[in-house]
Structure formats: C-alpha cells, structure tokens
Design a protein around this motif. Structure first.
Motif, PDB file in Angstrom:
ATOM      1  N   UNK A 134      62.659   7.931  80.601  1.00 33.44           N
ATOM      2  CA  UNK A 134      64.076   7.613  80.786  1.00 33.44           C
ATOM      3  C   UNK A 134      64.892   8.853  81.131  1.00 33.44           C
ATOM      4  N   UNK A 135      64.631   9.970  80.453  1.00 30.93           N
ATOM      5  CA  UNK A 135      65.347  11.213  80.740  1.00 30.93           C
ATOM      6  C   UNK A 135      64.530  12.402  80.261  1.00 30.93           C
ATOM      7  N   UNK A 136      64.847  13.578  80.784  1.00 27.66           N
ATOM      8  CA  UNK A 136      64.079  14.785  80.470  1.00 27.66           C
ATOM      9  C   UNK A 136      64.058  15.106  78.988  1.00 27.66           C
ATOM     10  N   UNK A 137      65.208  14.942  78.320  1.00 27.48           N
ATOM     11  CA  UNK A 137      65.258  15.332  76.916  1.00 27.48           C
ATOM     12  C   UNK A 137      64.409  14.426  76.034  1.00 27.48           C
ATOM     13  N   UNK A 138      64.021  13.245  76.550  1.00 27.91           N
ATOM     14  CA  UNK A 138      63.101  12.382  75.808  1.00 27.91           C
ATOM     15  C   UNK A 138      61.675  12.921  75.907  1.00 27.91           C
ATOM     16  N   UNK A 153      66.298   5.661  64.360  1.00 25.27           N
ATOM     17  CA  UNK A 153      66.897   5.536  65.686  1.00 25.27           C
ATOM     18  C   UNK A 153      66.247   4.409  66.479  1.00 25.27           C
ATOM     19  N   UNK A 154      67.028   3.842  67.386  1.00 28.56           N
ATOM     20  CA  UNK A 154      66.579   2.688  68.158  1.00 28.56           C
ATOM     21  C   UNK A 154      66.237   3.090  69.587  1.00 28.56           C
ATOM     22  N   UNK A 155      65.079   2.629  70.058  1.00 30.16           N
ATOM     23  CA  UNK A 155      64.635   2.981  71.406  1.00 30.16           C
ATOM     24  C   UNK A 155      64.967   1.916  72.446  1.00 30.16           C
ATOM     25  N   UNK A 156      65.820   0.933  72.076  1.00 31.83           N
ATOM     26  CA  UNK A 156      66.115  -0.191  72.965  1.00 31.83           C
ATOM     27  C   UNK A 156      66.652   0.268  74.321  1.00 31.83           C
ATOM     28  N   UNK A 157      67.554   1.235  74.321  1.00 33.55           N
ATOM     29  CA  UNK A 157      68.144   1.688  75.584  1.00 33.55           C
ATOM     30  C   UNK A 157      67.079   2.234  76.530  1.00 33.55           C
ATOM     31  N   UNK A 158      66.147   2.992  75.988  1.00 29.10           N
ATOM     32  CA  UNK A 158      65.068   3.525  76.828  1.00 29.10           C
ATOM     33  C   UNK A 158      64.154   2.405  77.317  1.00 29.10           C
ATOM     34  N   UNK A 159      63.883   1.448  76.433  1.00 27.62           N
ATOM     35  CA  UNK A 159      63.041   0.308  76.806  1.00 27.62           C
ATOM     36  C   UNK A 159      63.675  -0.448  77.971  1.00 27.62           C
ATOM     37  N   UNK A 199      61.644  11.186  86.112  1.00 28.25           N
ATOM     38  CA  UNK A 199      62.710  11.118  85.124  1.00 28.25           C
ATOM     39  C   UNK A 199      63.830  10.264  85.717  1.00 28.25           C
ATOM     40  N   UNK A 200      64.029   9.081  85.147  1.00 26.28           N
ATOM     41  CA  UNK A 200      64.929   8.091  85.731  1.00 26.28           C
ATOM     42  C   UNK A 200      66.384   8.546  85.735  1.00 26.28           C
ATOM     43  N   UNK A 201      66.890   8.991  84.598  1.00 29.83           N
ATOM     44  CA  UNK A 201      68.300   9.366  84.484  1.00 29.83           C
ATOM     45  C   UNK A 201      68.672  10.459  85.478  1.00 29.83           C
ATOM     46  N   UNK A 202      67.813  11.462  85.605  1.00 28.38           N
ATOM     47  CA  UNK A 202      68.098  12.582  86.503  1.00 28.38           C
ATOM     48  C   UNK A 202      67.754  12.278  87.956  1.00 28.38           C
TER      49      UNK A 202
END
Length: 202
Positions: free
Chosen positions: A61-65, A14-20, A89-92
């Motif tokens: 980036x988000x809680x589930x991470x 899996x790629x972590x680019x989106x979170x980066x 948590x950025x997304x939330x």
C-alpha cells in the motif's frame, strides 16, 4: 508469475482494513505483519521474501508499510529486483522492476524512505518525552506484558502439544505471531517444526 501483497500494522490493536481495501484484487496471496517497521525482522515479511521467485511481484500500500528504515527499504527493494522480483508501492505510484533504471523512481524511493525514517524518529522522540513527563508526575507504569504467568503456561502447553507459532497465535488471539516468536526465544525455544522438542536443555 505470482503477485503477492504485503500488509503491516504496528500493533495488534491497529486495523489493516485500509491497506486491505487499497490492495483488493491485486494479489493472489497476502502476507500480514503486526509488528514495528523498524527493521526487517518480521515473520510474514521473512516468509514473503523466502517465497517470491523470479517473475513474481510484490505490491504494498505504501513505502512506510514495507519499512521505516531507509537503509532496509533500499536494500530490500534492490535485493528483490536483483532476484527478478518487481515491487510496487501504490500510494507513491512507484514500481521497481528487473532491468529498469528509472532515476526518478530511485530518487523518490530515497526521498520517501528518508521521510518515513524521519517520521519514525520524531514519533520515538515524542514517546520518550511523553514517558519522561509521565515518570516525572508519577503516572508512568510501563507497558503491560503480553505474556503473564497464565499465558506463558498456556504457551508452553501448546508447544508441548506440537502446535506451530501460527496456530498458537490463533489460539491466543489477539496475541500476534511475532509476540509468540519473541516469547519462545525468551524461553529458549528454537524455530523448528516440532517446537515441543526444541527447548534448550530439553
């Protein structure tokens, strides 16, 4: 006062680019795990928890991470806040800071954490159903081992040379550091500075 970023993807592929991209410019140091979020037994997360001190911040980036277990999510966030560390948590759009008792934020933590845990349960159930169906049709062969005989021999060689798990993971990419730790435990190695001398019975 230092801000740290935490990134997690479930597998090496899996790629972590989106979170980066989400966390770009928000932290001075980033800790990255390529492991399941089912519990907190993740090398980078444990290193992060040992690194932060009062006045520091963690951005995710988000809680589930951070965790897919509601119990682990709540406990980890509460422990960090008690230690004087802020967690965002950025997304939330949620931030938990020492001294803050925002009931809405705490409620959202419980709701979103419960949703992440529920989603993980559904994923596991779908996986079990898929495996059962594949076995019934004779198509299921199981997961290919990360370490075959040749890679295990190479791991032992690196350990004898005194390389750390992080260095070994880089040498054996795309094998993750978590996989290296797991194989070391399977082989009877303890987590010490000089791993070549840490094998049980050596």
């Amino acid at each position: 006062m230092t801000t740290y970023a935490y990134i997690r993807v479930s597998t090496v592929e899996q790629n972590e680019v989106r979170q980066v991209e989400t966390l770009a410019g928000r932290a001075s140091q980033t800790f990255t795990d390529k492991a399941s979020g089912k519990d907190t037994n993740r090398p980078a997360l444990q290193e992060l928890l040992a690194t932060v001190k009062a006045g520091d911040s963690i951005v995710v980036a988000s809680m589930d991470r951070f965790s897919r277990s509601l119990m682990d999510l709540q406990k980890t966030v509460e422990d960090l806040v008690t230690r004087g560390v802020s967690v965002e948590f950025v997304k939330e759009g949620l931030k938990f800071s020492p001294g803050s008792k925002d009931p809405v934020a705490r409620l959202m933590l419980q709701i979103m954490g419960a949703f992440a845990e529920f989603e993980r349960t559904l994923i596991r159930e779908r996986q079990r159903e898929g495996i059962a169906a594949a076995k019934a049709s004779g198509k299921y062969l199981g997961r290919k081992p990360v370490f075959d005989a040749a890679k295990t021999a190479k791991l032992k060689e690196y350990l004898q040379r005194g390389l750390t798990p992080t260095e070994i993971a880089k040498q054996m990419a795309p094998i993750s550091r978590a996989s290296v730790y797991n194989k070391m435990a399977e082989l009877g190695y303890r987590r010490q500075t000089k791993y070549a001398k840490a094998a049980v019975g050596s």
